[in-house]
Every structure is written in C-alpha cells, then in structure tokens.
Design a protein around this motif. Structure first.
Motif, PDB file in Angstrom:
ATOM      1  N   THR A   2     -14.945   3.465  -7.716  1.00 26.48           N
ATOM      2  CA  THR A   2     -15.348   4.621  -8.514  1.00 26.48           C
ATOM      3  C   THR A   2     -14.507   5.865  -8.233  1.00 26.48           C
ATOM      4  O   THR A   2     -14.752   6.917  -8.815  1.00 26.48           O
ATOM      5  N   ALA A   3     -13.523   5.750  -7.357  1.00 28.09           N
ATOM      6  CA  ALA A   3     -12.591   6.857  -7.158  1.00 28.09           C
ATOM      7  C   ALA A   3     -11.699   6.982  -8.390  1.00 28.09           C
ATOM      8  O   ALA A   3     -11.412   5.991  -9.080  1.00 28.09           O
ATOM      9  N   ASP A   4     -11.238   8.185  -8.682  1.00 20.26           N
ATOM     10  CA  ASP A   4     -10.293   8.370  -9.785  1.00 20.26           C
ATOM     11  C   ASP A   4      -8.898   7.912  -9.392  1.00 20.26           C
ATOM     12  O   ASP A   4      -8.101   7.506 -10.248  1.00 20.26           O
ATOM     13  N   GLY A   5      -8.604   7.991  -8.113  1.00 17.24           N
ATOM     14  CA  GLY A   5      -7.323   7.535  -7.613  1.00 17.24           C
ATOM     15  C   GLY A   5      -7.438   7.189  -6.144  1.00 17.24           C
ATOM     16  O   GLY A   5      -8.320   7.676  -5.443  1.00 17.24           O
ATOM     17  N   VAL A   6      -6.553   6.304  -5.681  1.00 12.78           N
ATOM     18  CA  VAL A   6      -6.489   5.953  -4.265  1.00 12.78           C
ATOM     19  C   VAL A   6      -5.020   5.991  -3.857  1.00 12.78           C
ATOM     20  O   VAL A   6      -4.163   5.447  -4.550  1.00 12.78           O
ATOM     21  N   MET A   7      -4.752   6.647  -2.736  1.00 10.56           N
ATOM     22  CA  MET A   7      -3.371   6.774  -2.268  1.00 10.56           C
ATOM     23  C   MET A   7      -3.088   5.795  -1.141  1.00 10.56           C
ATOM     24  O   MET A   7      -3.833   5.727  -0.156  1.00 10.56           O
ATOM     25  N   VAL A   8      -2.004   5.043  -1.296  1.00 13.12           N
ATOM     26  CA  VAL A   8      -1.605   4.033  -0.322  1.00 13.12           C
ATOM     27  C   VAL A   8      -0.131   4.198   0.008  1.00 13.12           C
ATOM     28  O   VAL A   8       0.596   4.951  -0.649  1.00 13.12           O
ATOM     29  N   THR A   9       0.316   3.458   1.022  1.00 11.93           N
ATOM     30  CA  THR A   9       1.728   3.435   1.384  1.00 11.93           C
ATOM     31  C   THR A   9       2.411   2.252   0.702  1.00 11.93           C
ATOM     32  O   THR A   9       1.746   1.324   0.235  1.00 11.93           O
ATOM     33  N   PRO A  10       3.749   2.258   0.657  1.00 12.83           N
ATOM     34  CA  PRO A  10       4.440   1.132   0.025  1.00 12.83           C
ATOM     35  C   PRO A  10       4.070  -0.222   0.640  1.00 12.83           C
ATOM     36  O   PRO A  10       3.876  -1.202  -0.080  1.00 12.83           O
ATOM     37  N   GLY A  11       3.958  -0.274   1.962  1.00 18.77           N
ATOM     38  CA  GLY A  11       3.654  -1.541   2.612  1.00 18.77           C
ATOM     39  C   GLY A  11       2.251  -2.052   2.375  1.00 18.77           C
ATOM     40  O   GLY A  11       1.992  -3.259   2.512  1.00 18.77           O
ATOM     41  N   MET A  12       1.318  -1.159   2.017  1.00 21.25           N
ATOM     42  CA  MET A  12      -0.062  -1.577   1.763  1.00 21.25           C
ATOM     43  C   MET A  12      -0.223  -2.230   0.395  1.00 21.25           C
ATOM     44  O   MET A  12      -1.188  -2.969   0.178  1.00 21.25           O
ATOM     45  N   LEU A  13       0.682  -1.966  -0.520  1.00 25.47           N
ATOM     46  CA  LEU A  13       0.481  -2.389  -1.907  1.00 25.47           C
ATOM     47  C   LEU A  13       0.223  -3.890  -2.072  1.00 25.47           C
ATOM     48  O   LEU A  13      -0.705  -4.279  -2.789  1.00 25.47           O
ATOM     49  N   PRO A  14       0.996  -4.767  -1.440  1.00 26.11           N
ATOM     50  CA  PRO A  14       0.709  -6.195  -1.628  1.00 26.11           C
ATOM     51  C   PRO A  14      -0.685  -6.589  -1.149  1.00 26.11           C
ATOM     52  O   PRO A  14      -1.277  -7.542  -1.663  1.00 26.11           O
ATOM     53  N   LEU A  15      -1.215  -5.868  -0.173  1.00 28.77           N
ATOM     54  CA  LEU A  15      -2.518  -6.187   0.392  1.00 28.77           C
ATOM     55  C   LEU A  15      -3.660  -5.724  -0.508  1.00 28.77           C
ATOM     56  O   LEU A  15      -4.704  -6.382  -0.584  1.00 28.77           O
ATOM     57  N   VAL A  16      -3.475  -4.605  -1.204  1.00 28.70           N
ATOM     58  CA  VAL A  16      -4.589  -3.984  -1.928  1.00 28.70           C
ATOM     59  C   VAL A  16      -4.343  -3.874  -3.430  1.00 28.70           C
ATOM     60  O   VAL A  16      -5.095  -3.206  -4.132  1.00 28.70           O
TER      61      VAL A  16
END
Length: 281
Positions: free
Chosen positions: A54-68
């Motif tokens: 329900t968040a409008d956006g979530v901020m991640v790092t480049p390395g987290m992307l494949p996981l999430v």
C-alpha cells in the motif's frame, strides 16, 4: 514522442493522482551503513516487502532488485524508486577521515540508461553542500545537474535529498535558512521531488516548503519503535506544507508495517489529523 511523457507517467505512479501526494518507504540503508535492523537478512527483506503493497513507492538499491522485483510487478503496485548513490557521510563503522570526521564522498551506482531499462520510476540522489573544500560542493552541483539531464533524456523522475556536509558539527546545519537554501537549490537544479530532513517543528519547516516549488517529502530519520511518534511527524509534515513522507526505519522496523502504512495513508492522502489512540491499529 517525447521523454516528458515517460516522466509524467512515472511521476503519476509515485504521486497519487487524486491528491498529488506520496508515501515512499526507503529500504535502501544497507548500501551506506551495512545491514539495518528489520532488513538484516534475506528472510527479513522478503517478509517486510510482502507487507509494503500500500506504499506509493518503495526505494531499493540496484542489488536488491532481483530479490524484490515481484513487489513492483502488476497493477496497483508501488512505484519503483532506486537509491542511485553510495556515500560515506556519517557512517559509524569505518568512519572516514581523521578522528572520524570527513566531508565525505559519493559514487553513482548505475547509469540512467540502466535505470530506465529496469523499469525504475524515480531515482534518489544526494546533494551535499557547505563543504570547507569548495571543489567538493562544485562537484556535487555538477554531478546532480548531470543526473537531472540524463534522467530527463530517458523520462525518469529525480528525487534530490540535499544535506549539509557539516551536520555532525552542530544544530545550525539543520536551521530553517540552511534547509531553505539547499531545498531551493535542488529545485532549481531540476529535481522533480525534494526529500528533506525535518527540522523540529511546523513553524520551522513551513518556510522551507513555501520557498521550494518542487514537492517536498519529509525524511523519517531514526525511529520505528513508537508508531504514535511516526504519525505525529507525518501530520506535522503535512501541516507544514510537505507533499508526503519518505520513511524507512519508521515503517520497516515496525511490528506491523502494513498498519503503519494504513495510518500514514489516512494522514497524507486523507488529510486527517493524527489520532494517537488509533495510530498503527
């Protein structure tokens, strides 16, 4: 066709079209300071991200992307925000500089072409000013201006988080005049959104929001143990003229992140004052 269309579409995913406001969860602390409480392990990351829908956006790092990445795939999912920078300002372990003090350095973690190809809606970059070495401040201005240009070319939105390089040296670095200075600089460089630290009160922050024509998202800072305090900060931020909040630890360290997000939505999008009796239920 025009890349401005891409930016409008991406900003429309991040800022709720009906309110023009946003709740963004910052979950990218690890790249700067190592594993944070609440997101220490792969299991914790997967558990928390399953509760951020329900968040409008979530901020991640480049390395987290494949996981999430599944968090962002499909309709009615949060916008994907990428933490574009590494920095060593304020790090507690292996603190850089003599006697643990340094004006810090930054590095960009991905190109904007890579960012656009990954489907990222917005990037966040820091802008440090006030260094004793003026060459460092000039480099920061030039770096942010280049990021804004590159992002405009590929239609990606830019969030700039301006900070004082001298924050560790006293409260003056968080004064209204300093925040107003660097938030306005960020807008004039071309930020689509500005993330700003809270300086203590509605009265102190209102002039900052008023003089920055780019929408401001207020940073959460330390927190996560007291949900009522989180709701009060959100309500004060909105009362001071912010366009939303960008909270990290206050959400992902909470016992029930989805309940915290529900409370934040009531305040940020619903325009309701904080109710300390029902916050987090």
């Amino acid at each position: 066709m025009d890349s401005r269309t891409g930016k409008r579409i991406r900003l429309g995913r991040l800022l709720d079209p009906s309110t023009g406001k946003a709740i963004v969860v910052a979950a990218s602390h690890g790249v700067m300071s190592g594993p944070p409480a609440g997101l220490r392990t792969r299991g914790e990351i997967e558990s928390v991200f399953a509760r951020l829908a329900t968040a409008d956006g979530v901020m991640v790092t480049p390395g987290m992307l494949p996981l999430v990445e599944d968090t962002f795939v499909g309709r009615d999912r949060p916008a994907l925000v990428l933490h574009l920078d590494w920095k060593n300002h304020g790090r507690r372990i292996y603190t850089p500089g003599q006697d643990g003090r340094s004006e810090g350095v930054l590095a960009q973690l991905a190109t904007l072409d890579e960012v656009a190809a990954a489907g990222v809606d917005a990037v966040m970059t820091y802008l440090y000013i006030g260094q004793r070495d003026s060459r460092l401040e000039r480099a920061e201005i030039e770096r942010n201006a280049r990021i804004v240009r590159d992002a405009a070319r590929v239609g990606v939105a830019v969030i700039i988080e301006p900070r004082s390089a001298l924050e560790a040296e006293g409260a003056e670095a968080l004064g209204t005049d300093v925040l107003s200075l660097y938030c306005r600089i960020s807008a004039d460089i071309g930020a689509d959104l500005v993330k700003a630290v809270w300086n203590g009160s509605v009265e102190a922050f209102a002039p900052v929001a008023e003089s920055c024509y780019a929408p401001i998202l207020v940073a959460g800072g330390p927190g996560g143990d007291d949900e009522s305090d989180t709701m009060r900060l959100a309500a004060d931020s909105m009362a001071a003229g912010a366009a939303g909040v960008m909270f990290g630890r206050r959400v992902f360290r909470a016992e029930r992140p989805e309940a915290v997000l529900a409370g934040l939505r009531t305040i940020v999008h619903g325009g309701h004052p904080v109710d300390t009796d029902t916050a987090g239920r």
